[in-house]
Design a protein around this motif. Sequence first.
Motif, PDB file in Angstrom:
ATOM      1  N   ALA A  95      -3.009  -8.426  15.711  1.00  0.00           N
ATOM      2  CA  ALA A  95      -3.248  -9.552  16.521  1.00  0.00           C
ATOM      3  C   ALA A  95      -3.910  -9.011  17.592  1.00  0.00           C
ATOM      4  N   ASN A  96      -4.161  -7.941  18.077  1.00  0.00           N
ATOM      5  CA  ASN A  96      -4.853  -7.264  19.040  1.00  0.00           C
ATOM      6  C   ASN A  96      -6.560  -7.614  18.470  1.00  0.00           C
ATOM      7  N   GLY A  97      -6.620  -7.211  17.300  1.00  0.00           N
ATOM      8  CA  GLY A  97      -7.979  -7.460  16.917  1.00  0.00           C
ATOM      9  C   GLY A  97      -8.524  -8.851  16.672  1.00  0.00           C
ATOM     10  N   GLU A  98      -7.606  -9.831  16.423  1.00  0.00           N
ATOM     11  CA  GLU A  98      -8.027 -11.025  16.372  1.00  0.00           C
ATOM     12  C   GLU A  98      -8.177 -11.625  17.627  1.00  0.00           C
ATOM     13  N   ALA A  99      -7.382 -11.158  18.708  1.00  0.00           N
ATOM     14  CA  ALA A  99      -7.611 -11.824  20.143  1.00  0.00           C
ATOM     15  C   ALA A  99      -8.977 -11.355  20.673  1.00  0.00           C
ATOM     16  N   ILE A 100      -9.128 -10.091  20.333  1.00  0.00           N
ATOM     17  CA  ILE A 100     -10.589  -9.604  20.847  1.00  0.00           C
ATOM     18  C   ILE A 100     -11.725 -10.226  20.206  1.00  0.00           C
ATOM     19  N   LEU A 101     -11.507 -10.386  18.881  1.00  0.00           N
ATOM     20  CA  LEU A 101     -12.734 -10.642  18.176  1.00  0.00           C
ATOM     21  C   LEU A 101     -12.965 -12.300  18.392  1.00  0.00           C
ATOM     22  N   LYS A 102     -11.980 -12.867  18.718  1.00  0.00           N
ATOM     23  CA  LYS A 102     -12.139 -14.321  18.736  1.00  0.00           C
ATOM     24  C   LYS A 102     -12.333 -14.807  20.132  1.00  0.00           C
ATOM     25  N   GLU A 103     -12.621 -13.973  20.963  1.00  0.00           N
ATOM     26  CA  GLU A 103     -13.378 -14.160  22.530  1.00  0.00           C
ATOM     27  C   GLU A 103     -14.032 -15.228  22.404  1.00  0.00           C
ATOM     28  N   GLN A 113     -12.176  -9.278  30.111  1.00  0.00           N
ATOM     29  CA  GLN A 113     -11.424  -8.145  30.768  1.00  0.00           C
ATOM     30  C   GLN A 113      -9.928  -8.330  31.071  1.00  0.00           C
ATOM     31  N   LEU A 114      -9.783  -9.625  31.531  1.00  0.00           N
ATOM     32  CA  LEU A 114      -8.285  -9.993  31.774  1.00  0.00           C
ATOM     33  C   LEU A 114      -7.654 -10.196  30.416  1.00  0.00           C
ATOM     34  N   LEU A 115      -8.409 -10.722  29.319  1.00  0.00           N
ATOM     35  CA  LEU A 115      -7.804 -10.874  28.103  1.00  0.00           C
ATOM     36  C   LEU A 115      -7.255  -9.593  27.457  1.00  0.00           C
ATOM     37  N   ARG A 116      -8.359  -8.523  27.603  1.00  0.00           N
ATOM     38  CA  ARG A 116      -7.967  -7.079  27.203  1.00  0.00           C
ATOM     39  C   ARG A 116      -6.666  -6.882  27.850  1.00  0.00           C
ATOM     40  N   LYS A 117      -6.771  -6.803  29.201  1.00  0.00           N
ATOM     41  CA  LYS A 117      -5.467  -6.506  30.036  1.00  0.00           C
ATOM     42  C   LYS A 117      -4.318  -6.835  29.626  1.00  0.00           C
ATOM     43  N   GLU A 118      -4.338  -8.131  29.408  1.00  0.00           N
ATOM     44  CA  GLU A 118      -3.034  -8.995  29.064  1.00  0.00           C
ATOM     45  C   GLU A 118      -2.500  -8.326  27.405  1.00  0.00           C
ATOM     46  N   LEU A 119      -3.536  -8.271  26.644  1.00  0.00           N
ATOM     47  CA  LEU A 119      -2.861  -7.403  25.289  1.00  0.00           C
ATOM     48  C   LEU A 119      -2.449  -6.251  25.499  1.00  0.00           C
ATOM     49  N   ARG A 120      -2.697  -5.582  26.514  1.00  0.00           N
ATOM     50  CA  ARG A 120      -2.224  -3.951  26.623  1.00  0.00           C
ATOM     51  C   ARG A 120      -0.797  -4.115  27.498  1.00  0.00           C
ATOM     52  N   LYS A 121      -0.419  -5.247  27.790  1.00  0.00           N
ATOM     53  CA  LYS A 121       0.827  -5.203  28.598  1.00  0.00           C
ATOM     54  C   LYS A 121       2.022  -5.052  27.671  1.00  0.00           C
ATOM     55  N   ASP A 122       3.299  -4.648  28.358  1.00  0.00           N
ATOM     56  CA  ASP A 122       4.427  -4.522  27.429  1.00  0.00           C
ATOM     57  C   ASP A 122       4.974  -5.426  26.344  1.00  0.00           C
ATOM     58  N   LYS A 123       4.503  -6.581  26.451  1.00  0.00           N
ATOM     59  CA  LYS A 123       5.043  -7.758  25.363  1.00  0.00           C
ATOM     60  C   LYS A 123       4.641  -7.067  23.969  1.00  0.00           C
ATOM     61  N   TYR A 124       3.618  -6.383  23.896  1.00  0.00           N
ATOM     62  CA  TYR A 124       3.615  -5.594  22.564  1.00  0.00           C
ATOM     63  C   TYR A 124       4.103  -4.326  22.290  1.00  0.00           C
ATOM     64  N   GLN A 125       4.803  -3.852  23.202  1.00  0.00           N
ATOM     65  CA  GLN A 125       5.636  -2.489  23.003  1.00  0.00           C
ATOM     66  C   GLN A 125       6.243  -2.553  21.662  1.00  0.00           C
ATOM     67  N   ILE A 126       6.111  -1.226  21.194  1.00  0.00           N
ATOM     68  CA  ILE A 126       6.466  -0.980  19.816  1.00  0.00           C
ATOM     69  C   ILE A 126       7.498  -0.055  20.021  1.00  0.00           C
ATOM     70  N   LYS A 127       8.666  -0.193  19.084  1.00  0.00           N
ATOM     71  CA  LYS A 127       9.871   0.681  19.086  1.00  0.00           C
ATOM     72  C   LYS A 127       9.307   2.307  18.609  1.00  0.00           C
ATOM     73  N   ASP A 128      10.015   3.102  19.181  1.00  0.00           N
ATOM     74  CA  ASP A 128       9.748   4.533  18.585  1.00  0.00           C
ATOM     75  C   ASP A 128      10.578   4.860  17.308  1.00  0.00           C
ATOM     76  N   TYR A 129      10.078   4.764  16.402  1.00  0.00           N
ATOM     77  CA  TYR A 129      10.768   5.045  14.849  1.00  0.00           C
ATOM     78  C   TYR A 129      10.726   6.374  14.442  1.00  0.00           C
ATOM     79  N   SER A 130      10.029   7.211  15.214  1.00  0.00           N
ATOM     80  CA  SER A 130       9.815   8.638  14.756  1.00  0.00           C
ATOM     81  C   SER A 130      11.018   9.517  14.966  1.00  0.00           C
TER      82      SER A 130
END
Length: 133
Positions: A95-103, A113-130
């Motif tokens: 998702a991140n790669g497609e969003a950035i490459l489709k700019e 820059q705003l698009l990149r910042k939005e991608l880094r927000k917590d909506k893509y937070q991944i659970k800690d499975y370790s």
Amino acid sequence: MNETLVLTESTYYILLSLVTPQHGYGIMQQTEQMSAGRVRLAAGTLYGALNALCDKGWIIQLPIEDGSRKKQYKLTDKGLQVLKGELDRLRQLVANGEAILKEDPTLTSDRNQLLRKELRKDKYQIKDYSKIS
């Protein structure tokens, strides 16, 4: 910050192939097929990985049938959680790669820059499975 468990491609395919019980040779064949030949597991590598995955509790060895030498393995609930966590992580990468490459190149640099910042927000937070026990 949560640490995310990152599986090697070999481990990912071994776990994926064990959604249904398999013996070692079947795991080797299915891994090679699913990866389009990219991942080829040698017997020593595979059995070392299977032992490590058993030790982690991600897979179990099934009882050996009388007269058979084939060891079959199966994914555990814990292994399924790890596998699903890795799939979530991979989806985020895509998702991140497609969003950035489709700019849109006509957008201003500030908008990109705003698009990149939005991608880094917590909506893509991944659970800690370790730390699954």
